[in-house]
Enzyme design. Structure first.
Site, PDB file in Angstrom:
ATOM      1  N   PRO A   1      26.264  96.679  85.975  1.00 29.94           N
ATOM      2  CA  PRO A   1      26.226  96.918  87.129  1.00 29.94           C
ATOM      3  C   PRO A   1      25.253  96.676  88.732  1.00 29.94           C
ATOM      4  O   PRO A   1      24.247  96.822  88.713  1.00 29.94           O
ATOM      5  CB  PRO A   1      26.728  98.038  87.263  1.00 29.94           C
ATOM      6  CG  PRO A   1      26.541  99.194  85.893  1.00 29.94           C
ATOM      7  CD  PRO A   1      26.015  97.986  84.945  1.00 29.94           C
ATOM      8  N   CYS A   2      26.131  96.054  89.425  1.00 30.51           N
ATOM      9  CA  CYS A   2      25.122  94.995  90.520  1.00 30.51           C
ATOM     10  C   CYS A   2      25.443  96.186  91.553  1.00 30.51           C
ATOM     11  O   CYS A   2      24.859  95.333  92.615  1.00 30.51           O
ATOM     12  CB  CYS A   2      25.588  93.834  90.682  1.00 30.51           C
ATOM     13  SG  CYS A   2      27.518  94.268  91.270  1.00 30.51           S
TER      14      CYS A   2
END
Ligand SMILES: C[S@@+](CC[C@H](N)C(=O)[O-])C[C@H]1O[C@@H](n2cnc3c(N)ncnc32)[C@H](O)[C@@H]1O
Length: 302
Positions: free
Chosen positions: A89-90
């Site tokens: 996840p960014c």
């Protein structure tokens, strides 16, 4: 990558943060191009129910292959894979979010990337190759130290690392989408180099569908079109705050060519010419995300 040394084998693959499985699509392409003989998804790991359904439909695999939340996975139970992939996840790294970072034990969503390192330490037989992917911002000064610690852990486990930021527009896709790739290889005799950027002759227009419902266009019935300082102004006849400003010269050269004057988000307010690249579409604010100016005929009010 030098996987074609084992060209006769089926590549065993496990992915984490699998989403809809875009890396698996890339593997399909490598198979079609004869770079790999075949590949088999041994497992994937995803928690979003819609993504899981889409993943299984797109890749024609059973939901039983989904190991669910990465936090609950025990490395010792994982079947052997040649390749692991994880685009973790960014949200906490991207400039579109609050940039809380991905420090180990910080409990941010982006810190889940460290779970793959935990699993690499726990697994009975480590994968020969691991690919991590994230936004380019991960290489910025703000996150550099965490990234170095992340890489150090991988080196301590025995991997040799190669990393770079690549942009989709350099590889045949007309989109400004920069992504960080970290390739970890177990066998030190394996060398790896990233592909060189290629000239891209394709533009957004080459990918747009032709038959689009009229409702998605600004029509002369609802919009008044004016000319001001060499810019075209489209103003909604029922609500004059709804306004689009288009620079025709910029339209012809591609890229950002105008502004949605009513949109309060800087990035989403940009209008993009169909003769250039698409922007990166953000996960938030999706309904108002990407506006494209396409060539056409219209009449200007006198
Ligand atoms: C950046 S996206 C990856 C997209 C993916 N590369 C693709 O091709 O669609 C991150 C994904 O991680 C999933 N995710 C978030 N937390 C997770 C967790 N604890 N365990 C497994 N997957 C998780 C999200 O639902 C999201 O689909």
């Amino acid at each position: 990558m030098t996987y074609n040394r084992n060209k006769n084998n089926t590549l065993k693959v496990g992915t984490f943060f699998s989403g809809i499985g875009s890396p698996e699509k890339a593997l399909d392409r490598l198979k079609n191009e004869g770079v790999i003989k075949d590949y088999k998804v041994e497992f994937f790991s995803e928690i979003d129910k819609n993504a899981i359904k889409s993943y299984c439909a797109i890749h024609n695999v059973s939901e039983n292959l989904n190991l669910g939340n990465i936090v609950d996975i025990q490395g010792k139970n994982l079947p052997y894979c040649d390749l692991w992939i994880g685009g973790f996840p960014c949200q906490d790294i991207s400039c579109a979010g609050k940039m809380k970072g991905f420090n180990l034990k910080s409990s941010t969503r982006s810190s889940l990337g460290w779970e793959m390192i935990r699993l690499l330490k726990e697994v009975k037989e480590k994968p020969k190759y691991v690919i991590f992917e994230n936004v380019a911002m991960i290489t910025s000064k703000k996150f550099k130290n965490t990234l170095e610690l992340f890489k150090k852990d991988l080196i301590d486990i025995g991997y040799t690392l190669y990393d770079d930021v690549l942009c989709a527009s350099d590889f045949g896709i007309p989109q400004q989408r920069k992504r960080y790739f970290l390739i970890a290889i177990l066998d030190k005799r394996n060398d790896f180099s990233f592909p060189e950027p290629k000239e891209n002759k394709l533009v957004l227009k080459d990918f747009l569908e032709n038959d689009i419902d009229e409702k998605y266009y600004l029509s002369n019935d609802i919009y008044e079109i004016d000319n001001e300082d060499d810019k075209l102004i489209f103003t909604n006849k029922n609500n004059e705050n709804k306004k689009y400003k288009i620079d025709f010269d910029k339209f012809l050269t591609g890229g950002v060519c105008g502004k949605d004057m009513a949109c309060k988000f800087n990035q989403s307010s940009r209008l993009h010419s169909e003769l250039g690249n698409a922007p990166t579409i953000t996960a938030s604010n999706t309904a108002d995300n990407c506006k494209i100016v396409i060539g056409g005929s219209f009449s200007i009010c006198e």
